[in-house]
Design an enzyme around this catalytic site. Sequence first.
Site, short mmCIF file in Angstrom:
data_model
loop_
_atom_site.label_atom_id
_atom_site.label_comp_id
_atom_site.label_asym_id
_atom_site.label_seq_id
_atom_site.Cartn_x
_atom_site.Cartn_y
_atom_site.Cartn_z
N SER A 235 0.79 -1.53 0.28
CA SER A 235 -0.13 0.16 0.53
C SER A 235 1.41 0.86 0.34
O SER A 235 1.39 1.73 -1.09
CB SER A 235 -0.76 -0.23 1.01
OG SER A 235 -1.97 -1.06 0.75
N ARG A 236 1.36 1.95 1.43
CA ARG A 236 2.31 2.75 1.39
C ARG A 236 3.05 2.48 2.58
O ARG A 236 2.67 2.31 3.40
CB ARG A 236 1.50 3.96 1.35
CG ARG A 236 0.50 4.57 0.24
CD ARG A 236 1.68 5.02 -0.76
NE ARG A 236 0.63 5.28 -1.91
CZ ARG A 236 0.74 5.28 -3.32
NH1 ARG A 236 0.26 3.75 -2.80
NH2 ARG A 236 -0.28 5.48 -3.91
N GLU A 265 10.89 7.62 -2.47
CA GLU A 265 11.26 6.62 -3.46
C GLU A 265 11.24 7.28 -4.88
O GLU A 265 11.38 8.87 -4.38
CB GLU A 265 10.47 6.04 -4.33
CG GLU A 265 9.11 4.64 -2.95
CD GLU A 265 8.14 3.78 -3.24
OE1 GLU A 265 7.14 4.39 -4.68
OE2 GLU A 265 7.61 3.15 -2.43
N HIS A 285 8.30 -0.97 -6.25
CA HIS A 285 6.96 -0.30 -6.59
C HIS A 285 6.06 -0.65 -7.77
O HIS A 285 5.46 -0.07 -8.53
CB HIS A 285 6.92 0.89 -6.07
CG HIS A 285 5.52 1.39 -5.99
ND1 HIS A 285 5.65 2.68 -5.44
CD2 HIS A 285 3.95 1.07 -6.09
CE1 HIS A 285 3.90 3.64 -4.56
NE2 HIS A 285 3.14 2.19 -4.94
#
Length: 328
Positions: A235-236, A265, A285
């Site tokens: 997710s994050r 990132e 990611h």
Amino acid sequence: MKITILDDYADTVRTLSCFRKLEDHQVEVWNDHVQDTDTLAERLKDTEALVLIRERTRIQAPLLDRLDKLKLISQRSVYPHIDIAACTKRGVIVSSGQHPGTPSHATSELTWGLILAAMRQIPQQVASLRAGHWQMGVGHTLRDKTLGIYGYGRIGRAVAGYGKAFGMKVLVWAREASLAEARAEGYTAAPTKEVFFEEADIVSLHMRLVAATRGIVTAGDLARMKPTSLLVNTSRAGLIEPGALVRALQAGRPGMAAVDVYEEEPVLDTSYPLLAMDNVVCTPHIGYVTHEEYEIQFSDIFDQITAYCAGRPIHVVNPEVLDSQNDG
């Protein structure tokens, strides 16, 4: 319109069928990633419509103040990387469809792939074989283990279904309304957050990152996990208290992690702590990065540009801009 697409790392967008929707426009695609304001200002000085790929580039006031021709930012999903107030001030429309109710099969599938990879030590076994060795360890079977789903939305629901298909016990922790949905669909709701982390053999995070969820997984939560357990995050990274996951893994609770998202990132430093850990599976990611998912996402993004050009903007997250234009 002069359209610029940033951060298309694999130069994929031009290969999509939906790219034909932009055939009447002048399009420039950048395949590298830069965040330097001066470099971006130069690249985007003539841009009228800016296409963003998720949250790869931050668009903030110092940059926006130098983009006099920019009229539209078109993207999909959440937008914490965009200074919406600065866009509104400069009359820049931000269109970002939220695709409610639409499952992200790509992210759900990657989540399950990471679970299998971590529990069966697939990357480590492959590395051992390539290094001229044979088996390097013993993995774990999923059947009869407890899969903890934290956040029961469209992705969490899909991953819960995968767990059920693999013969796992599914335990859910989420907002009360989501827990009610999980119960109605045959899953067990944890009585407390503490019990959820204590009982789950695998905890998979499936929440959007907003103010209320930032740091929602604390060091204390991780410390409750079993030494044999796995924490999965597609997710994050911001859902976990900063630095807590690395410290927890070093302390042995949980015993493993599989992550697709990071606090900063892109991660290009090979000494990044999670990359150096043998008990962690890391991917860059790629949860939403499939040809099929790109077709869906960019079709929506390009439709937003088409709607703007027709004078009927859609999915506008700062409608104050439209109000001011109508008043003018």
